[in-house]
Design a protein around this motif. Structure first.
Motif, PDB file in Angstrom:
ATOM      1  N   TRP A  78      37.677  48.696  50.957  1.00 39.62           N
ATOM      2  CA  TRP A  78      37.973  47.587  51.479  1.00 39.62           C
ATOM      3  C   TRP A  78      37.934  47.307  52.465  1.00 39.62           C
ATOM      4  O   TRP A  78      39.151  48.798  52.571  1.00 39.62           O
ATOM      5  CB  TRP A  78      38.862  46.062  50.465  1.00 39.62           C
ATOM      6  N   GLU A  81      43.197  43.379  52.351  1.00 36.90           N
ATOM      7  CA  GLU A  81      43.178  42.430  50.747  1.00 36.90           C
ATOM      8  C   GLU A  81      44.411  41.611  51.232  1.00 36.90           C
ATOM      9  O   GLU A  81      45.594  42.378  51.989  1.00 36.90           O
ATOM     10  CB  GLU A  81      43.396  43.505  49.984  1.00 36.90           C
ATOM     11  N   PRO A  86      44.136  40.134  41.688  1.00 35.65           N
ATOM     12  CA  PRO A  86      41.945  39.552  41.854  1.00 35.65           C
ATOM     13  C   PRO A  86      41.155  38.983  41.261  1.00 35.65           C
ATOM     14  O   PRO A  86      40.100  38.624  41.349  1.00 35.65           O
ATOM     15  CB  PRO A  86      41.470  41.646  40.661  1.00 35.65           C
ATOM     16  N   TYR A  93      38.416  41.373  47.078  1.00 36.55           N
ATOM     17  CA  TYR A  93      37.490  41.792  45.873  1.00 36.55           C
ATOM     18  C   TYR A  93      36.964  41.183  45.244  1.00 36.55           C
ATOM     19  O   TYR A  93      35.916  41.067  44.603  1.00 36.55           O
ATOM     20  CB  TYR A  93      38.578  42.617  45.060  1.00 36.55           C
ATOM     21  N   ARG A 111      39.133  49.545  44.918  1.00 29.45           N
ATOM     22  CA  ARG A 111      39.810  47.532  45.308  1.00 29.45           C
ATOM     23  C   ARG A 111      41.502  48.576  45.736  1.00 29.45           C
ATOM     24  O   ARG A 111      41.764  49.023  45.308  1.00 29.45           O
ATOM     25  CB  ARG A 111      39.589  46.819  44.392  1.00 29.45           C
TER      26      ARG A 111
END
Length: 248
Positions: A78, A81, A86, A93, A111
């Protein structure tokens, strides 16, 4: 996209709507994937969140594209974030999992831990990248593909205008508090992004016309984070809709 070059290879694709953009983006991604696997046996891609990549994720997860990519040879990371769990609606994600990863046989994905302490999460992700890419202490990872977006303020990833992140040159991943969003974020740094073999932006909406025009001006001194994405040894691709291109 093969070979290294010190010049920036800029390509702009303008399409009628997000669906047509997704189709174009899927073909570009697939070509990069095929080349990477032929040359190195793996395709390392970093994904972004937000609403813009959703049509692409859905297309790749659908029946026409789901079997066309070698998911078992793809390593999915990624770009950034939000510091949420999650399952939170704003998790980058989580978006990719709901719209793409739950529908394809992808097994290698890494992630960012948005649900952990931001400082520790950034350090942990940097360590993971260094391990997966087998990097030395001063090495940069060379991703095959960066999927990027751009906000109305010109931010990309979670690198915002006037952010200390703009000056970061040593770290691969940083944590930062974004005052405009009143939230913590994790993001790859510009040196990592600019070391990719291909950076592809997806941009939609007439409200982004002005900032898009500025971002595409590679002759000007870069002022926007998105304008600072200038791969030193790779391709820079923009896939935009007519509204963003024309401002109408």
């Amino acid at each position: 996209m093969s070979g290294l070059s010190r010049s920036i290879h800029l390509t702009v694709h303008i399409h009628k709507d997000p669906a047509a953009m997704a189709e174009r983006a899927a073909h570009i991604l697939a070509a990069a994937c095929e080349e990477a696997i032929a040359e190195r046996g793996v395709f390392r891609i970093a994904l972004s969140g937000g609403h813009t990549p959703t049509p692409l994720f859905r297309l790749l997860a659908g029946k026409d594209w789901g079997d066309r990519l070698p998911w078992d040879k793809m390593a999915i990371f990624w770009v950034d974030e939000r510091c949420v769990g999650p399952d939170h609606p704003e998790s980058n994600y989580g978006l990719a999992r709901r719209e793409l990863l739950s529908h394809v046989p992808a097994t290698h994905f890494y992630r960012m831990r948005g649900d952990e302490d931001p400082v520790q999460a950034a350090a942990k992700y940097e360590k993971q990248i260094r391990t997966e890419f087998d990097l030395g202490p001063s090495d940069l990872p060379r991703f095959d593909f960066m999927l990027l977006g751009m906000g109305e303020d010109g931010h990309t990833g979670s690198i915002f205008p006037k952010s200390p992140a703009l000056a970061e040159r040593k770290r691969l991943v940083i944590d930062q508090y974004v005052p405009e969003r009143k939230a913590d974020r994790l993001t790859l740094t510009l040196p990592v992004i600019n070391n990719a073999r291909c950076c592809m932006f997806l941009v939609t909406g007439k409200e982004k016309h002005h900032v898009l025009s500025q971002a595409l001006n590679l002759l000007a001194e870069p002022a926007l984070p998105a304008q600072m994405v200038r791969p030193g040894f790779g391709d820079l691709v923009w896939v935009v809709d007519e509204a963003a291109a024309k401002g109408a």
